[in-house]
Design a protein around this motif. Structure first.
Motif, short mmCIF file in Angstrom:
data_model
loop_
_atom_site.label_atom_id
_atom_site.label_comp_id
_atom_site.label_asym_id
_atom_site.label_seq_id
_atom_site.Cartn_x
_atom_site.Cartn_y
_atom_site.Cartn_z
N LEU A 113 0.82 -1.21 0.00
CA LEU A 113 0.00 0.00 0.00
C LEU A 113 0.85 1.26 0.00
CD1 LEU A 113 -2.71 -1.17 2.56
CD2 LEU A 113 -3.16 -0.50 0.20
N GLN A 114 1.93 1.24 0.79
CA GLN A 114 2.75 2.44 0.91
C GLN A 114 3.50 2.79 -0.37
OE1 GLN A 114 3.00 -0.29 2.84
NE2 GLN A 114 5.13 -0.91 3.16
N GLU A 185 -5.65 -2.87 7.28
CA GLU A 185 -4.58 -2.07 6.68
C GLU A 185 -5.12 -1.11 5.63
OE1 GLU A 185 -0.94 -5.33 7.17
OE2 GLU A 185 -2.15 -5.27 5.33
N GLU A 188 -6.95 1.82 7.37
CA GLU A 188 -5.99 2.76 7.96
C GLU A 188 -5.27 3.57 6.89
OE1 GLU A 188 -5.51 3.67 11.15
OE2 GLU A 188 -7.30 2.44 11.41
N PHE A 189 -4.97 2.94 5.78
CA PHE A 189 -4.32 3.64 4.66
C PHE A 189 -5.22 4.76 4.15
CE2 PHE A 189 -3.80 4.05 0.03
CZ PHE A 189 -2.47 4.45 -0.04
N SER A 192 -5.30 7.64 6.56
CA SER A 192 -4.05 8.41 6.56
C SER A 192 -3.96 9.36 5.37
CB SER A 192 -2.84 7.46 6.57
OG SER A 192 -2.68 6.82 5.32
N LYS A 193 -4.67 9.04 4.30
CA LYS A 193 -4.66 9.87 3.09
C LYS A 193 -5.90 10.76 2.98
CE LYS A 193 -0.90 7.87 1.43
NZ LYS A 193 0.37 8.60 1.29
#
Length: 271
Positions: A113-114, A185, A188-189, A192-193
């Motif tokens: 993802l990152q 995950e 949360e991703f 965060s964006k």
């Protein structure tokens, strides 16, 4: 140039293993790509092509060829090793009925993802636990047509490089940025964006076409059998539904994805 005439050759046995076994593909980080367009898109998508298995009598209507003949024919920039195979050997490996004469060994890329590179106002399509390779491939084809920022696969079941995914996506598995992760995950991703999550579900839902997708948005779909997880629904800004007038309450996953993602595109195009 190597020339293989036996279907029992070690390279051919290795190719067969990668063709059949998801476990082998994941362990080695390798997969097969069949067809001229698909190999070209794989190369243009930044995947490393390691070897090409070529049946010259099919691809070029000749048994006498050079590696550059192949590179030019399928329009690739990389220069993988070219290995000549007989038609008998090629047809043993070919996954598709309409053979095109070339199969590539390709190296998988990161699906973290990152590592996704998103635009300032991203549009993302999320598929949670898709099971059918054909559906996953069709979703990737839709995502390419809509030019979404990314497809995220939450809790993946189907192998992204299953031959049927590559075939049904017509190579779009290589043109669309793809990442995988657990549902937690992925949620949360998105947080965060600052990306709004819309969950396609029957429960406590509103019409999909009254939502505003013109800011950073992710549209999530689950399987036809079980739908989205409670965790994904709870994380959504809104639950959305496509109204239906028939006897059933769900549509094919890839059809639903197309309806929803192109509504988001329509809004953005006319913003």
């Amino acid at each position: 140039m190597k020339h293989i005439t036996s279907p029992h050759n070690a390279i051919i046995r290795h190719a067969e293993l990668l063709q059949r076994k998801s476990k082998a593909r994941k362990k080695e980080g390798l997969f097969l790509v069949e067809g001229q367009r698909e190999i070209m898109l794989c190369d243009q998508g930044g995947f490393e092509l390691q070897q090409l298995l070529v049946c010259g009598s099919i691809l070029l209507n000749t048994e006498d060829f050079e590696a550059n003949d192949i590179y030019n024919k399928i329009n690739i920039n990389s220069k993988p090793e070219v290995i000549s195979v007989t038609q008998e050997v090629y047809e043993k490996l070919a996954y598709r009925t309409g053979t095109e004469g070339v199969i590539a060994f390709a190296k998988a890329k990161s699906q973290q993802l990152q590592d996704l590179k998103l635009s300032e106002n991203p549009l993302i399509l999320i598929a949670e636990s898709p099971e059918k390779p054909g559906n996953l491939g069709a979703i990737l084809r839709t995502a390419d047509a809509a030019k979404v920022d990314a497809v995220i696969i939450a809790n993946p079941v189907a192998d992204l490089f299953n031959p049927n995914v590559v075939r049904s996506s017509v190579g779009c598995v290589f043109t669309v940025p793809v990442a995988t992760g657990t549902t937690s995950e992925v949620v949360e991703f998105l947080k965060s964006k600052n990306i709004n999550l819309y969950a396609a579900t029957l429960q406590t839902s509103e019409r999909y076409d009254v939502m505003d997708y013109t800011t950073g948005s992710a549209i999530a779909l689950g399987t036809e059998a079980t739908g989205l997880s409670q965790e994904m629904r709870d994380a959504a800004l809104k639950n959305i539904i496509i109204p239906m007038s028939g006897a059933i309450d769900s549509m094919n996953l890839s059809v639903s994805a197309a309806i929803l993602i192109f509504e988001a595109k329509r809004q953005r195009d006319f913003k």
